[in-house]
Design a protein around this motif. Structure first.
Motif, PDB file in Angstrom:
ATOM      1  N   ASN A 233       5.417  -4.085  -6.513  1.00 32.77           N
ATOM      2  CA  ASN A 233       4.656  -3.099  -5.752  1.00 32.77           C
ATOM      3  C   ASN A 233       3.788  -2.275  -6.707  1.00 32.77           C
ATOM      4  O   ASN A 233       4.271  -1.795  -7.734  1.00 32.77           O
ATOM      5  CB  ASN A 233       5.602  -2.172  -4.982  1.00 32.77           C
ATOM      6  CG  ASN A 233       4.844  -1.147  -4.157  1.00 32.77           C
ATOM      7  OD1 ASN A 233       4.412  -0.109  -4.665  1.00 32.77           O
ATOM      8  ND2 ASN A 233       4.679  -1.431  -2.871  1.00 32.77           N
ATOM      9  N   PRO A 234       2.501  -2.103  -6.411  1.00 33.10           N
ATOM     10  CA  PRO A 234       1.589  -1.420  -7.353  1.00 33.10           C
ATOM     11  C   PRO A 234       1.991   0.013  -7.693  1.00 33.10           C
ATOM     12  O   PRO A 234       1.698   0.495  -8.788  1.00 33.10           O
ATOM     13  CB  PRO A 234       0.244  -1.448  -6.620  1.00 33.10           C
ATOM     14  CG  PRO A 234       0.346  -2.595  -5.673  1.00 33.10           C
ATOM     15  CD  PRO A 234       1.779  -2.641  -5.241  1.00 33.10           C
ATOM     16  N   ALA A 235       2.675   0.709  -6.766  1.00 32.15           N
ATOM     17  CA  ALA A 235       3.011   2.114  -6.993  1.00 32.15           C
ATOM     18  C   ALA A 235       4.362   2.304  -7.666  1.00 32.15           C
ATOM     19  O   ALA A 235       4.512   3.123  -8.577  1.00 32.15           O
ATOM     20  CB  ALA A 235       2.964   2.878  -5.666  1.00 32.15           C
ATOM     21  N   TYR A 236       5.376   1.551  -7.229  1.00 34.34           N
ATOM     22  CA  TYR A 236       6.723   1.813  -7.731  1.00 34.34           C
ATOM     23  C   TYR A 236       7.436   0.567  -8.253  1.00 34.34           C
ATOM     24  O   TYR A 236       8.606   0.639  -8.635  1.00 34.34           O
ATOM     25  CB  TYR A 236       7.587   2.451  -6.634  1.00 34.34           C
ATOM     26  CG  TYR A 236       7.583   1.706  -5.314  1.00 34.34           C
ATOM     27  CD1 TYR A 236       8.355   0.561  -5.116  1.00 34.34           C
ATOM     28  CD2 TYR A 236       6.794   2.148  -4.250  1.00 34.34           C
ATOM     29  CE1 TYR A 236       8.346  -0.116  -3.911  1.00 34.34           C
ATOM     30  CE2 TYR A 236       6.776   1.474  -3.039  1.00 34.34           C
ATOM     31  CZ  TYR A 236       7.555   0.352  -2.866  1.00 34.34           C
ATOM     32  OH  TYR A 236       7.534  -0.334  -1.667  1.00 34.34           O
ATOM     33  N   GLY A 237       6.780  -0.566  -8.291  1.00 34.36           N
ATOM     34  CA  GLY A 237       7.411  -1.795  -8.754  1.00 34.36           C
ATOM     35  C   GLY A 237       7.796  -1.745 -10.221  1.00 34.36           C
ATOM     36  O   GLY A 237       7.164  -1.056 -11.033  1.00 34.36           O
TER      37      GLY A 237
ATOM     38  N   SER B 162       0.815  -1.214   0.000  1.00 35.62           N
ATOM     39  CA  SER B 162       0.000   0.000   0.000  1.00 35.62           C
ATOM     40  C   SER B 162       0.853   1.271   0.000  1.00 35.62           C
ATOM     41  O   SER B 162       0.319   2.383  -0.096  1.00 35.62           O
ATOM     42  CB  SER B 162      -0.921   0.020   1.226  1.00 35.62           C
ATOM     43  OG  SER B 162      -0.168   0.002   2.426  1.00 35.62           O
ATOM     44  N   LEU B 163       2.175   1.124   0.082  1.00 33.56           N
ATOM     45  CA  LEU B 163       3.048   2.290   0.108  1.00 33.56           C
ATOM     46  C   LEU B 163       3.187   2.891  -1.290  1.00 33.56           C
ATOM     47  O   LEU B 163       3.147   2.188  -2.294  1.00 33.56           O
ATOM     48  CB  LEU B 163       4.435   1.913   0.633  1.00 33.56           C
ATOM     49  CG  LEU B 163       4.518   1.346   2.061  1.00 33.56           C
ATOM     50  CD1 LEU B 163       5.969   1.046   2.410  1.00 33.56           C
ATOM     51  CD2 LEU B 163       3.911   2.320   3.066  1.00 33.56           C
ATOM     52  N   VAL B 164       3.368   4.208  -1.341  1.00 35.93           N
ATOM     53  CA  VAL B 164       3.593   4.878  -2.620  1.00 35.93           C
ATOM     54  C   VAL B 164       5.074   5.168  -2.840  1.00 35.93           C
ATOM     55  O   VAL B 164       5.487   5.528  -3.936  1.00 35.93           O
ATOM     56  CB  VAL B 164       2.783   6.186  -2.703  1.00 35.93           C
ATOM     57  CG1 VAL B 164       1.294   5.884  -2.685  1.00 35.93           C
ATOM     58  CG2 VAL B 164       3.153   7.141  -1.575  1.00 35.93           C
ATOM     59  N   LYS B 165       5.891   5.017  -1.780  1.00 38.87           N
ATOM     60  CA  LYS B 165       7.333   5.140  -1.875  1.00 38.87           C
ATOM     61  C   LYS B 165       7.972   3.947  -1.171  1.00 38.87           C
ATOM     62  O   LYS B 165       7.388   3.405  -0.227  1.00 38.87           O
ATOM     63  CB  LYS B 165       7.816   6.441  -1.242  1.00 38.87           C
ATOM     64  CG  LYS B 165       7.365   7.705  -1.967  1.00 38.87           C
ATOM     65  CD  LYS B 165       7.948   8.941  -1.303  1.00 38.87           C
ATOM     66  CE  LYS B 165       7.527  10.207  -2.043  1.00 38.87           C
ATOM     67  NZ  LYS B 165       8.084  11.416  -1.391  1.00 38.87           N
ATOM     68  N   PRO B 166       9.154   3.531  -1.596  1.00 39.77           N
ATOM     69  CA  PRO B 166       9.813   2.399  -0.941  1.00 39.77           C
ATOM     70  C   PRO B 166      10.006   2.663   0.548  1.00 39.77           C
ATOM     71  O   PRO B 166      10.194   3.806   0.975  1.00 39.77           O
ATOM     72  CB  PRO B 166      11.164   2.304  -1.678  1.00 39.77           C
ATOM     73  CG  PRO B 166      10.905   2.909  -3.011  1.00 39.77           C
ATOM     74  CD  PRO B 166       9.924   4.021  -2.761  1.00 39.77           C
TER      75      PRO B 166
ATOM     76  N   LYS C 198      17.005   5.098   7.118  1.00 38.89           N
ATOM     77  CA  LYS C 198      16.188   6.257   6.751  1.00 38.89           C
ATOM     78  C   LYS C 198      16.688   6.939   5.482  1.00 38.89           C
ATOM     79  O   LYS C 198      15.932   7.663   4.817  1.00 38.89           O
ATOM     80  CB  LYS C 198      16.145   7.250   7.904  1.00 38.89           C
ATOM     81  CG  LYS C 198      17.494   7.852   8.282  1.00 38.89           C
ATOM     82  CD  LYS C 198      17.347   8.808   9.456  1.00 38.89           C
ATOM     83  CE  LYS C 198      18.697   9.412   9.862  1.00 38.89           C
ATOM     84  NZ  LYS C 198      18.533  10.333  11.020  1.00 38.89           N
ATOM     85  N   LYS C 199      17.962   6.718   5.126  1.00 40.28           N
ATOM     86  CA  LYS C 199      18.511   7.285   3.898  1.00 40.28           C
ATOM     87  C   LYS C 199      18.425   6.301   2.738  1.00 40.28           C
ATOM     88  O   LYS C 199      19.002   6.536   1.679  1.00 40.28           O
ATOM     89  CB  LYS C 199      19.966   7.701   4.116  1.00 40.28           C
ATOM     90  CG  LYS C 199      20.132   8.828   5.126  1.00 40.28           C
ATOM     91  CD  LYS C 199      21.603   9.216   5.260  1.00 40.28           C
ATOM     92  CE  LYS C 199      21.781  10.341   6.256  1.00 40.28           C
ATOM     93  NZ  LYS C 199      23.211  10.723   6.397  1.00 40.28           N
TER      94      LYS C 199
ATOM     95  N   PRO D 139      14.162   0.000  -5.286  1.00 40.81           N
ATOM     96  CA  PRO D 139      13.026  -0.746  -5.832  1.00 40.81           C
ATOM     97  C   PRO D 139      12.399  -0.050  -7.030  1.00 40.81           C
ATOM     98  O   PRO D 139      12.224   1.168  -7.044  1.00 40.81           O
ATOM     99  CB  PRO D 139      12.058  -0.814  -4.641  1.00 40.81           C
ATOM    100  CG  PRO D 139      12.937  -0.732  -3.437  1.00 40.81           C
ATOM    101  CD  PRO D 139      14.045   0.214  -3.830  1.00 40.81           C
ATOM    102  N   GLY D 140      12.072  -0.858  -8.040  1.00 40.45           N
ATOM    103  CA  GLY D 140      11.413  -0.351  -9.226  1.00 40.45           C
ATOM    104  C   GLY D 140      12.337   0.080 -10.338  1.00 40.45           C
ATOM    105  O   GLY D 140      11.892   0.311 -11.459  1.00 40.45           O
TER     106      GLY D 140
END
Length: 460
Positions: A75-79, A53-57, A266-267, A388-389
């Motif tokens: 991933n639906p957003a960034y895969g 459900s995330l839009v960013k990794p 976090k980076k 990712p992606g």
């Protein structure tokens, strides 16, 4: 290009340098000092289902290698496979069949491929697309032959295709049946299942306006929970090579396996660590593999005497050499898929095609080819620890091991007992079921492009 380092983190071994996010592997700065162990310990373990459900990794997270790869691809957003294809085959009416296969792919990549920093547009061509319609015709002829031999006319021809989101294979299969087997066509049902809930192409139905026997099932095959009691054919054409794998290494002192985990700070710096196996799917797979006909059925497995001796010699010769074997990538998602087949499709006949070997793979046993787009070409990378992606990951398939696993999982029989479960060379399959005489170019030259020595067809 990259050198792996080994460190003890309590009971966890960090066996890979960190990778900072960037555009290409070759320009990423390396850092051999992993984050402090307390940071890794504090990261929550997430699955690809948790991140879908995330839009960013994700950040401040750790994931099993299979979940990290699965999230990166689907991933639906960034895969990687959620992004549009740069060169849809609808724009290429006919393949230049006189060209060498590699030259043809290179020409297509140079003319069609493009990339920018915000949207990687992949170049993906499958056997279905390269050899249309003959590849689909051969698959259809095989299924119809088996169907008429065992089920016709009392049962319908029921087909499930996994991972056919653009509907490029299905029209050729149904066109063949409709044209050459009209009585069978009347009893045909074609069902599409995807690897992700959002991978079915919006333009899918435009490809098949005349086939009303097609049904799109908007459900991820790995979330499947419906019992299919009918006898059916289950197709996976160049799909299982994208099933995510786990990475394991063996401690040279205890010979115990350790599972790979990717830590993301976090980076979005990626660190690969190894810890004693705790995951149930990995444990089930390793337990099953002990039962196969040959003990491991994996070339260069670290438990073979020569390989194990080599690893131990390296540790004594090089003081910085790790106390672990090279990574081995194990097909846990493929094993999970077989468990789903056994549970929910007890009457299936499986048809898979994929690559038995690949070149330019990363380091490790059964390691994948990792590639990204650069100046219109797909170029190999040295690691899977990439944003990712931005990259594709393709695994080779050990078909001998697959056969043994399938028999034990789906047939409950010892490996080697059933002759109708087999892996055949792609060329041999086409020789029997392909229309070689008719599959020629307009100029009459044989379609030598169909020769694929590293592809096999798995039939049950």
């Amino acid at each position: 290009m990259y050198r792996l380092t080994a460190r003890r983190l309590m009971h966890t071994a960090s066996l890979c340098q960190r990778y900072k996010p960037g555009f290409f592997t070759s320009v990423w700065p390396g850092n051999e000092q992993p984050p402090p162990e307390e940071i890794h310990t504090a990261f929550p373990l997430k699955t690809s289902k948790d991140t879908e459900s995330l839009v960013k990794p994700p950040t401040n997270t750790k994931m099993l290698v299979r979940d990290f790869i699965d999230d990166s691809l689907f991933n639906p957003a960034y895969g990687f496979y959620s992004k549009p294809n740069a060169s849809p085959l609808a724009d290429i009416e006919e393949m230049e069949q006189e060209e060498d296969h590699i030259q043809y792919m290179s020409r297509l990549a140079k003319s069609q491929g493009r990339i920018n920093h915000h949207n990687i547009q992949q170049i993906r061509y499958t056997l279905t697309e390269l050899f249309k319609p003959w590849y689909g015709y051969a698959i259809a002829k095989y299924m119809v032959s088996e169907y008429k031999l065992n089920l016709y006319p009392h049962k319908d021809l029921i087909i499930y295709e996994m991972g056919g989101g653009h509907g490029r294979l299905m029209p050729h299969i149904l066109d063949y049946i409709q044209r050459y087997e009209p009585s069978v066509y009347k009893r045909t049902q074609y069902n599409m299942i995807e690897l992700s809930d959002r991978l079915v192409s919006p333009s899918f139905m435009k490809h098949v306006p005349k086939h009303d026997c097609v049904q799109v099932l908007n459900q991820n095959i790995f979330n499947w929970n419906t019992l299919v009691t009918e006898q059916c054919f289950f197709l996976g054409m160049e799909v299982i090579n994208h099933f995510a794998h786990d990475a394991i290494r063996y401690d040279l002192d205890t010979l115990k396996p350790h599972q790979g985990v990717v830590c993301i700070d976090k980076k979005r710096t990626y660190t690969e660590i190894y810890e004693p196996v705790q995951d149930q799917l990995i444990s089930r797979y390793l337990a099953l593999r002990k039962k196969v006909r040959s003990k491991h059925n994996t070339p260069n497995h670290p438990f073979t005497s020569g390989s194990l001796l080599w690893h131990k010699m390296q540790r004594f010769i090089k003081s910085e050499s790790p106390s672990y074997t090279y990574p081995e990538f194990i097909p846990t998602k493929l094993f999970e898929f077989m468990e789903i087949l056994n549970t929910y499709f007890p009457g299936h006949r499986l048809v898979l095609t994929d690559y038995a070997s690949l070149s330019n793979t990363i380091e490790g046993i059964n390691a994948p080819l990792v590639q990204t787009a650069y100046k219109g070409l797909m170029v190999p990378c040295a690691t899977y620890l990439l944003p990712p992606g931005w990259y594709d990951t393709v695994f080779p398939t050990n078909f001998e091991l697959l056969r043994d696993m399938y028999l034990l999982t789906c047939r409950g029989s010892k490996a080697g007992n059933e002759k109708n479960v087999k892996a055949v060379k792609y060329d041999d399959f086409l020789e029997r079921y392909g229309d070689i005489e008719r599959s020629k170019s307009k100029k009459g030259a044989p379609m030598r492009l169909m020769h694929q020595p590293n592809v096999k067809v798995f039939l049950t």
